[in-house]
Design a protein around this motif. Structure first.
Motif, mmCIF file in Angstrom:
data_model
loop_
_atom_site.group_PDB
_atom_site.id
_atom_site.type_symbol
_atom_site.label_atom_id
_atom_site.label_comp_id
_atom_site.label_asym_id
_atom_site.label_seq_id
_atom_site.Cartn_x
_atom_site.Cartn_y
_atom_site.Cartn_z
ATOM 1 N N GLU A 46 0.724 -1.790 0.049
ATOM 2 C CA GLU A 46 0.020 0.217 -0.108
ATOM 3 C C GLU A 46 1.200 1.502 0.024
ATOM 4 N N ALA A 47 1.949 1.326 0.890
ATOM 5 C CA ALA A 47 2.630 2.480 0.948
ATOM 6 C C ALA A 47 3.480 2.699 -0.015
ATOM 7 N N VAL A 48 3.795 1.931 -1.442
ATOM 8 C CA VAL A 48 4.928 1.253 -2.268
ATOM 9 C C VAL A 48 3.908 2.115 -3.625
ATOM 10 N N SER A 49 2.743 1.380 -3.602
ATOM 11 C CA SER A 49 1.560 2.290 -4.458
ATOM 12 C C SER A 49 1.737 3.879 -3.954
ATOM 13 N N ALA A 50 1.091 4.271 -2.710
ATOM 14 C CA ALA A 50 1.535 5.765 -2.750
ATOM 15 C C ALA A 50 2.776 6.216 -3.176
ATOM 16 N N GLY A 51 3.732 5.599 -3.627
ATOM 17 C CA GLY A 51 4.784 6.592 -3.751
ATOM 18 C C GLY A 51 5.890 6.556 -3.032
ATOM 19 N N VAL A 52 5.587 5.783 -2.123
ATOM 20 C CA VAL A 52 6.766 6.082 -0.569
ATOM 21 C C VAL A 52 7.254 5.547 -0.814
ATOM 22 N N LYS A 53 9.317 6.095 -0.886
ATOM 23 C CA LYS A 53 10.441 5.182 -1.097
ATOM 24 C C LYS A 53 10.702 4.525 0.317
ATOM 25 N N ASP A 54 10.913 5.661 1.309
ATOM 26 C CA ASP A 54 11.566 4.854 2.874
ATOM 27 C C ASP A 54 10.527 4.587 2.942
ATOM 28 N N VAL A 55 11.206 2.666 3.664
ATOM 29 C CA VAL A 55 9.494 1.980 5.437
ATOM 30 C C VAL A 55 10.113 2.216 5.997
ATOM 31 N N ILE A 56 10.046 2.711 7.548
ATOM 32 C CA ILE A 56 11.020 2.219 8.408
ATOM 33 C C ILE A 56 9.827 1.802 9.345
ATOM 34 N N ILE A 57 10.274 0.240 9.673
ATOM 35 C CA ILE A 57 9.431 -0.925 10.340
ATOM 36 C C ILE A 57 10.679 -1.416 11.641
ATOM 37 N N ILE A 58 9.063 -0.469 12.769
ATOM 38 C CA ILE A 58 9.504 -0.847 14.292
ATOM 39 C C ILE A 58 9.182 -2.398 14.282
ATOM 40 N N ASN A 59 11.234 -2.624 14.647
ATOM 41 C CA ASN A 59 10.552 -4.468 15.299
ATOM 42 C C ASN A 59 10.302 -4.758 16.674
ATOM 43 N N GLY A 60 10.645 -5.767 17.436
ATOM 44 C CA GLY A 60 10.482 -6.092 18.680
ATOM 45 C C GLY A 60 11.289 -6.984 18.316
ATOM 46 N N ARG A 61 10.979 -8.203 19.510
ATOM 47 C CA ARG A 61 11.102 -9.487 19.484
ATOM 48 C C ARG A 61 11.193 -10.279 18.026
ATOM 49 N N TYR A 62 12.121 -11.177 17.428
ATOM 50 C CA TYR A 62 12.015 -12.142 16.570
ATOM 51 C C TYR A 62 12.031 -11.142 14.710
ATOM 52 N N LYS A 63 12.203 -10.053 15.170
ATOM 53 C CA LYS A 63 12.647 -8.805 13.941
ATOM 54 C C LYS A 63 13.289 -9.515 12.344
ATOM 55 N N ALA A 64 13.888 -10.873 13.090
ATOM 56 C CA ALA A 64 14.749 -11.546 11.854
ATOM 57 C C ALA A 64 13.735 -12.206 10.784
ATOM 58 N N SER A 65 12.433 -12.880 11.175
ATOM 59 C CA SER A 65 11.740 -13.308 10.044
ATOM 60 C C SER A 65 11.341 -11.795 9.298
ATOM 61 N N ILE A 66 11.413 -10.581 10.068
ATOM 62 C CA ILE A 66 10.346 -9.525 9.130
ATOM 63 C C ILE A 66 11.715 -9.280 8.160
ATOM 64 N N GLU A 67 12.482 -8.936 8.435
ATOM 65 C CA GLU A 67 13.784 -8.152 7.694
ATOM 66 C C GLU A 67 14.084 -9.717 6.853
ATOM 67 N N ASP A 68 14.264 -11.089 6.645
ATOM 68 C CA ASP A 68 14.596 -12.163 5.499
ATOM 69 C C ASP A 68 13.667 -11.189 5.020
ATOM 70 N N HIS A 69 12.714 -11.447 4.909
ATOM 71 C CA HIS A 69 11.349 -11.860 4.207
ATOM 72 C C HIS A 69 11.195 -10.180 3.129
ATOM 73 N N PHE A 70 11.817 -9.232 3.705
ATOM 74 C CA PHE A 70 12.221 -8.204 2.007
ATOM 75 C C PHE A 70 13.471 -8.164 2.176
ATOM 76 N N ASP A 71 14.350 -9.381 2.356
ATOM 77 C CA ASP A 71 15.675 -9.017 2.044
ATOM 78 C C ASP A 71 15.760 -10.119 0.645
ATOM 79 N N VAL A 72 16.512 -10.505 -0.183
ATOM 80 C CA VAL A 72 17.173 -11.202 -0.745
ATOM 81 C C VAL A 72 17.332 -12.498 -0.148
ATOM 82 N N SER A 73 16.761 -13.085 -1.256
ATOM 83 C CA SER A 73 16.608 -14.893 -0.166
ATOM 84 C C SER A 73 17.598 -15.599 -1.303
ATOM 85 N N TYR A 74 19.164 -15.182 -1.588
ATOM 86 C CA TYR A 74 19.380 -16.236 -3.018
ATOM 87 C C TYR A 74 19.502 -17.444 -3.603
#
Ligand code: UTP
Length: 295
Positions: A46-74
């Motif tokens: 939704e943010a991207v389709s509104a033209g947003v470039k920078d998305v700041i996610i506030i993470n808590g415990r187990y943030k790795a799954s969020i970061e991994d999801h939006f990262d490259v998975s070679y």
């Protein structure tokens, strides 16, 4: 004001997600899937389709799954390529190149207001969006873009509003005021989860377009309802000093942080896909007929 793009949004995703335990013991609730896609991905889209470039996610415990999801998975991309699954590879690449994702750790879940304050150094001195990580707005015109237009038009903070039944007002922040047009309200009162005498039935929904001055109010906000630093309390201060607007957005809102809302969202998104609808509808009819038979 001149017309320009919204550059930054903050997505708080550091809550404990207690309503979804045990699923959220090791997985943030924002990563629970709606059909086959994490809730958080719909919100970033939704943010991207509104033209947003920078998305700041506030993470808590187990943030790795969020970061991994939006990262490259070679490895995954490589294995899928070898198997000839080109479409899947393209879909994965799209996720990792969607936006410039940044994350900030909220060390203790002290409330939504505190979560937003954690992004102060990354937002800087410009207006920004806040999109709750478990609140979905399904709309052709992206919800956060509707608020950004209202912000540009009036030069004041804008929050998303939705009418709810009177029996549900105690579950939401509630705003009241004067309607400036069919959709825009000049807010004169805002209260968090009123137990009695709600000032209206306009509930505050998880999209906000805020000026950077909100951070000053958040810094001075004491713990409020539920012992948490409430964004609503800082919004009340913003309303008193600079003014605050509400915007009745167009689109369908799904509360994916609530079990019934989550199940409804899964059904709504599944039924939009013909390949799933054809298998689901006969089952739904069967369930309804069985339940009706019990009455
Ligand atoms: P909620 O109140 O719905 O999240 O906050 P919660 O506390 O995780 O929910 P339950 O009641 O325990 O199930 C709305 C959004 O704000 C984030 C949440 O992750 C959610 O996306 N949030 C809330 C934070 O980032 N930090 C907080 O301290 C509180």
């Amino acid at each position: 004001m001149t017309s320009s793009s919204l550059r930054k949004v903050v997505i708080p995703a550091a809550g404990l997600g207690t309503r979804f335990l045990p699923a959220t013991k090791a997985v943030p609730k924002e990563m629970l899937p709606i059909v086959d896609t994490p809730t958080l991905q719909y919100i970033v889209e939704e943010a991207v389709s509104a033209g947003v470039k920078d998305v700041i996610i506030i993470n808590g415990r187990y943030k790795a799954s969020i970061e991994d999801h939006f990262d490259v998975s070679y490895e995954l991309e490589h294995t899928l390529s070898e198997r000839g699954k080109t479409k899947d590879v393209e879909a994965l690449k799209k996720i990792s190149s969607m936006a410039n994702l940044m994350s900030v750790r909220q060390k203790h879940p002290l409330g939504l207001g505190h979560a937003v304050l954690c992004a102060k150094h990354l937002v800087g001195n410009e207006p920004f969006g806040v999109m709750l990580g478990d609140d979905m707005i399904d709309a052709e015109d992206p919800g956060i873009l509707q608020l950004w237009r209202a912000y540009q038009k009036h030069g004041k903070g804008v929050i998303a509003l939705m009418e709810v039944p009177p029996s549900e007002t105690h579950l939401y922040g509630i705003a009241a005021g004067e309607m400036l047009d069919e959709r825009t309200m000049k807010i004169t009162k805002i209260v968090e989860k009123p137990k009695t005498n709600p000032p209206s039935n306009f509930a505050v929904i998880g999209r906000y377009l805020l000026p950077p001055s909100i951070f000053g109010h958040l810094e001075k906000t004491e713990r409020g309802v539920g012992g948490e630093i409430q964004l609503t309390d800082a919004l009340a201060k913003l309303m008193e000093t600079e003014g605050l607007l509400g915007y009745r957005f167009t689109g369908t809102r799904h509360d994916a942080g609530d079990k019934v809302g989550y199940l409804k969202a899964n059904l709504a998104f599944a039924l939009k896909r013909p390949e799933l609808k054809s298998g689901l509808m006969p089952y739904l009819r069967e369930v309804v007929a069985k339940e009706d038979g019990k009455k």
